[in-house]
Scaffold this active site. Structure first.
Site, PDB file in Angstrom:
ATOM      1  CB  VAL A 132      38.488  39.978  27.697  1.00  0.00           C
ATOM      2  CG1 VAL A 132      37.848  39.820  29.220  1.00  0.00           C
ATOM      3  CG2 VAL A 132      37.116  39.861  26.604  1.00  0.00           C
ATOM      4  CG  ASP A 133      41.684  44.724  29.444  1.00  0.00           C
ATOM      5  OD1 ASP A 133      42.858  44.169  28.910  1.00  0.00           O
ATOM      6  OD2 ASP A 133      41.346  45.982  29.396  1.00  0.00           O
ATOM      7  CB  VAL A 134      40.804  38.744  33.232  1.00  0.00           C
ATOM      8  CG1 VAL A 134      40.332  37.907  34.111  1.00  0.00           C
ATOM      9  CG2 VAL A 134      39.903  38.403  31.955  1.00  0.00           C
TER      10      VAL A 134
END
Length: 272
Positions: A132-134
């Site tokens: 997951v890229d936040v």
């Protein structure tokens, strides 16, 4: 007590290995360059796992990626996770046959949860790493992105993770877009986005500039592993020095025989 882990991440873009800063890519070198500077038969003694991601911005070449994965994995005893552009169970299987022990899924978490479930059912939940890229977009506001950081996901990070908390994802690769490639250290506020009761191992990524940043990540009880993708910060024997510094400071890491400095002359054994 499970040992904590140090993970090295490689970014592959159509035959070249890349540096990334805030998800903007810069070409570093091809596979021959990588094998001259990182002989993973030796480097594997100083990391606990290797992640190889196909982050190609143009049309991906699965054949080239699998061929590179096969060469990288030759002689490397550390577990390898591979991902990027996985759109079918068959391609996940191909990556596993090319040397990966696990697969990394990012865009599928939002676009195709049924694929995540199918891969977990086919190969086991422990085989699936959810990435997951936040991105931090204003005070207290974090947004998840997919497709190499180009598409905003229309649910909260917590909602996205809650879909996969049971039965799908074996561990989480949590990456900060804002800190990516900056060398400013991890954004620990991203850990507050984890759903209540999250029990899967968490890999912290985005922002490492030195061994001190790795140590800070490993000191957080919510973090099971720390990752760095910065090729130049740990070139040569940098990974060996970083691991020894962490062991000397009392970090609970697995220990193997010390081989000394990485012998870069042995790269030809890996097929360079």
């Amino acid at each position: 007590m499970l040992k904590k882990r140090i993970i090295f991440t490689l970014l592959f873009d159509n035959g070249q290995f890349m540096l990334s800063r805030n998800f903007r890519l810069q070409k570093v070198g091809d596979l021959s360059w990588l094998q001259r500077n990182y002989n993973f038969a030796d480097v594997a003694f100083f990391i606990d796992e290797l992640i190889v991601l196909d982050v190609s911005r143009n049309e991906r070449d699965p054949d080239a990626f699998c061929a590179a994965l096969e060469r990288i994995s030759a002689g490397c005893f550390a577990p390898i996770a591979a991902g990027g552009g996985i759109k079918s169970v068959d391609y996940a299987k191909r990556l596993l046959r090319s040397g990966a022990d696990k697969v990394v899924l990012n865009s599928a978490l939002a676009d195709d949860p049924s694929l995540v479930q199918a891969i977990a059912q086919e190969f086991g939940q422990q085989c699936v790493v959810g990435a997951v890229d936040v991105k931090h977009e204003g005070e207290g506001n974090y947004v998840a992105y997919s497709h190499n950081g180009s598409e905003r996901i229309d649910v909260t990070v917590e909602q996205l993770l809650s879909r996969h908390a049971e039965g799908f994802v074996g561990e989480l690769y949590l990456n900060s877009i804002n800190r990516d490639g900056t060398g400013q250290g991890y954004d620990f506020a991203t850990l507050d986005l984890l759903p209540d009761g999250w029990s899967q191992p968490v890999i912290m990524a985005g922002g490492v500039g030195n061994a001190t940043h790795l140590a800070a990540g490993l000191a957080d009880e919510r973090v099971d592993a720390v990752a760095t993708a910065h090729l130049f910060n740990f070139v040569g024997d940098g990974l060996r020095k970083a691991r020894h510094a962490l062991l000397d400071s009392g970090v609970e890491l697995a220990q193997w025989p010390d081989l000394g400095a990485v012998d870069l002359t042995r790269h030809q054994q890996a097929g360079a």
